[in-house]
Design a protein around this motif. Sequence first.
Motif, PDB file in Angstrom:
ATOM      1  N   SER A  22       0.843  -1.197   0.000  1.00 12.79           N
ATOM      2  CA  SER A  22       0.000   0.000   0.000  1.00 12.79           C
ATOM      3  C   SER A  22       0.874   1.241   0.000  1.00 12.79           C
ATOM      4  CB  SER A  22      -0.931  -0.001   1.218  1.00 12.79           C
ATOM      5  OG  SER A  22      -1.894  -1.033   1.117  1.00 12.79           O
ATOM      6  N   MET A  23       0.300   2.352  -0.439  1.00 16.32           N
ATOM      7  CA  MET A  23       1.077   3.579  -0.598  1.00 16.32           C
ATOM      8  C   MET A  23       0.680   4.675   0.384  1.00 16.32           C
ATOM      9  SD  MET A  23       3.266   2.974  -2.970  1.00 16.32           S
ATOM     10  CE  MET A  23       3.349   1.196  -2.717  1.00 16.32           C
ATOM     11  N   THR A  70      -4.497  -2.923  -1.430  1.00 16.08           N
ATOM     12  CA  THR A  70      -5.946  -3.184  -1.367  1.00 16.08           C
ATOM     13  C   THR A  70      -6.768  -1.924  -1.149  1.00 16.08           C
ATOM     14  OG1 THR A  70      -5.780  -3.645   1.005  1.00 16.08           O
ATOM     15  CG2 THR A  70      -5.594  -5.523  -0.506  1.00 16.08           C
ATOM     16  N   THR A  71      -6.127  -0.770  -0.956  1.00 10.99           N
ATOM     17  CA  THR A  71      -6.869   0.426  -0.540  1.00 10.99           C
ATOM     18  C   THR A  71      -6.395   1.659  -1.305  1.00 10.99           C
ATOM     19  OG1 THR A  71      -5.270   0.800   1.268  1.00 10.99           O
ATOM     20  CG2 THR A  71      -7.261  -0.459   1.795  1.00 10.99           C
ATOM     21  N   ILE A  72      -6.355   1.588  -2.624  1.00 13.78           N
ATOM     22  CA  ILE A  72      -5.751   2.675  -3.383  1.00 13.78           C
ATOM     23  C   ILE A  72      -6.492   3.995  -3.195  1.00 13.78           C
ATOM     24  CG2 ILE A  72      -7.003   2.148  -5.523  1.00 13.78           C
ATOM     25  CD1 ILE A  72      -4.350   2.980  -6.998  1.00 13.78           C
ATOM     26  N   LEU A  73      -7.816   3.970  -3.096  1.00 18.96           N
ATOM     27  CA  LEU A  73      -8.555   5.218  -2.920  1.00 18.96           C
ATOM     28  C   LEU A  73      -8.248   5.846  -1.569  1.00 18.96           C
ATOM     29  CD1 LEU A  73     -11.947   4.089  -4.453  1.00 18.96           C
ATOM     30  CD2 LEU A  73     -10.225   5.567  -5.505  1.00 18.96           C
ATOM     31  N   ARG A  74      -8.176   5.013  -0.553  1.00 17.47           N
ATOM     32  CA  ARG A  74      -7.792   5.518   0.772  1.00 17.47           C
ATOM     33  C   ARG A  74      -6.360   6.052   0.741  1.00 17.47           C
ATOM     34  NH1 ARG A  74      -8.503   2.243   6.511  1.00 17.47           N
ATOM     35  NH2 ARG A  74      -7.453   3.784   7.820  1.00 17.47           N
ATOM     36  N   ASP A  75      -5.483   5.378   0.014  1.00 17.31           N
ATOM     37  CA  ASP A  75      -4.103   5.841  -0.112  1.00 17.31           C
ATOM     38  C   ASP A  75      -4.047   7.234  -0.745  1.00 17.31           C
ATOM     39  OD1 ASP A  75      -3.432   3.392   0.898  1.00 17.31           O
ATOM     40  OD2 ASP A  75      -2.480   2.631  -0.911  1.00 17.31           O
ATOM     41  N   PRO A 123     -16.749   6.364   7.897  1.00 23.12           N
ATOM     42  CA  PRO A 123     -15.625   7.281   8.059  1.00 23.12           C
ATOM     43  C   PRO A 123     -14.289   6.657   7.649  1.00 23.12           C
ATOM     44  CG  PRO A 123     -17.005   7.257  10.040  1.00 23.12           C
ATOM     45  CD  PRO A 123     -17.437   6.108   9.182  1.00 23.12           C
ATOM     46  N   ILE A 124     -14.250   5.338   7.522  1.00 23.61           N
ATOM     47  CA  ILE A 124     -13.011   4.638   7.190  1.00 23.61           C
ATOM     48  C   ILE A 124     -12.818   4.527   5.685  1.00 23.61           C
ATOM     49  CG2 ILE A 124     -11.703   2.494   7.458  1.00 23.61           C
ATOM     50  CD1 ILE A 124     -12.105   4.103  10.040  1.00 23.61           C
ATOM     51  N   SER A 125     -13.885   4.197   4.960  1.00 20.76           N
ATOM     52  CA  SER A 125     -13.716   3.940   3.531  1.00 20.76           C
ATOM     53  C   SER A 125     -14.868   4.448   2.674  1.00 20.76           C
ATOM     54  CB  SER A 125     -13.568   2.425   3.297  1.00 20.76           C
ATOM     55  OG  SER A 125     -14.706   1.735   3.818  1.00 20.76           O
ATOM     56  N   TYR A 343       8.680  -5.922  18.011  1.00 20.62           N
ATOM     57  CA  TYR A 343       7.229  -5.781  18.177  1.00 20.62           C
ATOM     58  C   TYR A 343       6.481  -6.749  17.261  1.00 20.62           C
ATOM     59  CZ  TYR A 343       7.860  -1.647  21.043  1.00 20.62           C
ATOM     60  OH  TYR A 343       8.203  -0.794  22.062  1.00 20.62           O
ATOM     61  N   LYS A 344       5.319  -7.166  17.725  1.00 20.45           N
ATOM     62  CA  LYS A 344       4.460  -8.035  16.936  1.00 20.45           C
ATOM     63  C   LYS A 344       3.028  -7.531  17.033  1.00 20.45           C
ATOM     64  CE  LYS A 344       3.132 -12.874  16.210  1.00 20.45           C
ATOM     65  NZ  LYS A 344       3.298 -14.279  16.665  1.00 20.45           N
ATOM     66  N   SER A 345       2.392  -7.361  15.886  1.00 23.16           N
ATOM     67  CA  SER A 345       1.014  -6.883  15.840  1.00 23.16           C
ATOM     68  C   SER A 345       0.055  -8.050  16.027  1.00 23.16           C
ATOM     69  CB  SER A 345       0.733  -6.183  14.513  1.00 23.16           C
ATOM     70  OG  SER A 345       1.652  -5.117  14.303  1.00 23.16           O
ATOM     71  N   TYR A 346      -0.869  -7.899  16.949  1.00 28.19           N
ATOM     72  CA  TYR A 346      -1.802  -8.975  17.274  1.00 28.19           C
ATOM     73  C   TYR A 346      -2.931  -9.067  16.249  1.00 28.19           C
ATOM     74  CZ  TYR A 346      -5.015 -11.795  20.132  1.00 28.19           C
ATOM     75  OH  TYR A 346      -5.862 -12.766  20.599  1.00 28.19           O
ATOM     76  N   PHE A 347      -3.383  -7.928  15.751  1.00 29.47           N
ATOM     77  CA  PHE A 347      -4.516  -7.893  14.830  1.00 29.47           C
ATOM     78  C   PHE A 347      -4.035  -7.741  13.378  1.00 29.47           C
ATOM     79  CE2 PHE A 347      -6.117  -6.293  18.891  1.00 29.47           C
ATOM     80  CZ  PHE A 347      -7.228  -7.099  19.072  1.00 29.47           C
ATOM     81  N   ASN A 348      -4.914  -8.129  12.467  1.00 28.66           N
ATOM     82  CA  ASN A 348      -4.701  -7.917  11.024  1.00 28.66           C
ATOM     83  C   ASN A 348      -3.393  -8.516  10.514  1.00 28.66           C
ATOM     84  OD1 ASN A 348      -7.133  -6.386  10.803  1.00 28.66           O
ATOM     85  ND2 ASN A 348      -6.064  -4.606  11.606  1.00 28.66           N
ATOM     86  N   GLN A 349      -3.032  -9.685  11.020  1.00 29.63           N
ATOM     87  CA  GLN A 349      -1.784 -10.312  10.600  1.00 29.63           C
ATOM     88  C   GLN A 349      -1.837 -10.830   9.165  1.00 29.63           C
ATOM     89  OE1 GLN A 349      -0.208 -13.162  13.428  1.00 29.63           O
ATOM     90  NE2 GLN A 349      -0.836 -11.935  15.190  1.00 29.63           N
ATOM     91  N   PHE A 350      -3.028 -10.909   8.598  1.00 31.92           N
ATOM     92  CA  PHE A 350      -3.182 -11.364   7.214  1.00 31.92           C
ATOM     93  C   PHE A 350      -2.618 -10.345   6.210  1.00 31.92           C
ATOM     94  CE2 PHE A 350      -6.905  -8.895   8.354  1.00 31.92           C
ATOM     95  CZ  PHE A 350      -7.059  -8.045   7.280  1.00 31.92           C
ATOM     96  N   ASP A 351      -2.453  -9.096   6.644  1.00 34.22           N
ATOM     97  CA  ASP A 351      -2.029  -8.023   5.750  1.00 34.22           C
ATOM     98  C   ASP A 351      -0.517  -7.867   5.829  1.00 34.22           C
ATOM     99  OD1 ASP A 351      -1.576  -5.703   4.326  1.00 34.22           O
ATOM    100  OD2 ASP A 351      -3.126  -4.530   5.342  1.00 34.22           O
ATOM    101  N   VAL A 352       0.158  -7.968   4.691  1.00 33.13           N
ATOM    102  CA  VAL A 352       1.618  -7.863   4.651  1.00 33.13           C
ATOM    103  C   VAL A 352       2.106  -6.514   5.158  1.00 33.13           C
ATOM    104  CG1 VAL A 352       1.694  -6.995   2.267  1.00 33.13           C
ATOM    105  CG2 VAL A 352       3.638  -8.266   3.188  1.00 33.13           C
ATOM    106  N   ASN A 353       1.266  -5.480   5.075  1.00 34.53           N
ATOM    107  CA  ASN A 353       1.655  -4.141   5.500  1.00 34.53           C
ATOM    108  C   ASN A 353       1.619  -3.946   7.016  1.00 34.53           C
ATOM    109  OD1 ASN A 353       1.702  -2.679   2.727  1.00 34.53           O
ATOM    110  ND2 ASN A 353      -0.287  -3.680   2.746  1.00 34.53           N
ATOM    111  N   THR A 354       0.896  -4.803   7.713  1.00 36.06           N
ATOM    112  CA  THR A 354       0.600  -4.583   9.126  1.00 36.06           C
ATOM    113  C   THR A 354       1.835  -4.354  10.000  1.00 36.06           C
ATOM    114  OG1 THR A 354      -1.577  -5.626   9.136  1.00 36.06           O
ATOM    115  CG2 THR A 354      -0.339  -5.728  11.194  1.00 36.06           C
TER     116      THR A 354
END
Length: 389
Positions: A22-23, A70-75, A123-125, A343-354
């Motif tokens: 993501s950008m 996955t979120t170019i418009l948000r980017d 408000p998110i997308s 550090y390790k992120s607990y949520f959203n681990q499916f996303d390579v950007n997380t």
Amino acid sequence: MKDKIIEQIKEAIGNKFPILSSMGVCNGLAGVSLFYYYYAAYKKDPDYLEMSVRFLEESIDGLNDCYNGTTILRDIVEIGTLLNFYAKENVIDRSDIDFFYINFDDTLVSFFRESLSAADLSPISGAIHYGYYFIERLRDKDFSAELNNLIDRIEELSWTDPNGIYWYSSIERQGHHLIELGGSHGIAGIVSFLLHAWDNGIQRDRVGRLITGALEYLLQFRHEDSSLYTFPFDTTEKRANPRINLAYGDLSIGYAFYKAGKLLGIDKYKLAGIGIITKSGNVRDDKGAFVKDAILLYGSEGISSFFSLFRSELSTSQFDDTIHYWKDKTLGFNNHRNEFAGYKSYFNQFDVNTPLSLMNGIIGIGISLMAEEIGPNGYEFLKYLRYTL
């Protein structure tokens, strides 16, 4: 220890940024740019601003036919906001950023209209997300038609009862659209946008009525009998939601009440907001029951940064213990052997950007750790999570 962790995060970002697909700022390469902007201020070394601009340029270049996020418009929305911020801070010349808006304004308007047609206010997308962008652009281009259409749609999609005004969430949960109360997908998130619109002079009488109607509706769900938590997650729950974070729950609701009281000059709301936030300041999680990591959106550093923002706003020391508690939690989460500064992120681990990202990873942790050293504007980054005072 904090300084060491910041350096570890910087090193990890330098090694791992190529994984980002993501950008944008919250979840992508523009977040790396913002990290170096903060690092330049933290080190008092303007040479790092060159790296900030370099990563900004790379994030813009990444908005092309080969984009695989996955979120170019948000980017696009987030990069547009970052460009304006850098121009205001004289990091870049305003004349150098016109090309970006010429390329993307019409695209965003087109998708904004689709969101309106689909009744997606998220408000998110959804439509409100685009609304923030249009307000950001008002100094350079007239988006009043789009903003008026958005206010129309917010009012059309509202519901009323004897207590006030409410909206159903755009997010479907187990086959149902709920009346969520918090910031990310709920009433407080819509109110926060309406406050931003009001603050920018958009249909103030009409918008003010929507704000007060929604806040009156929220008040009926306030739990005065709880010593730590105030509001449920949604209107079907009978008990206050026993967790705090920047995505859902009491912090976002308290913020909406406080900001409404501040902008509209209504002491009842301002005091309600301070009361909600103060109660949340007593929450602790020694056993790690609900705060699982250090990230901004759901974790300890987000909570710490929120209370730091309000400590500055209220010029008070009452949140010092709260900030220190959650800051210590952040430092304690630095206990993993990995390539992401421990550090390790607990949520959203499916996303390579997380693991790297501002919202869910070490970019956000690093920026927040540096923020307290930078001064009054140190917590400007929270605007990307919709918190500004």
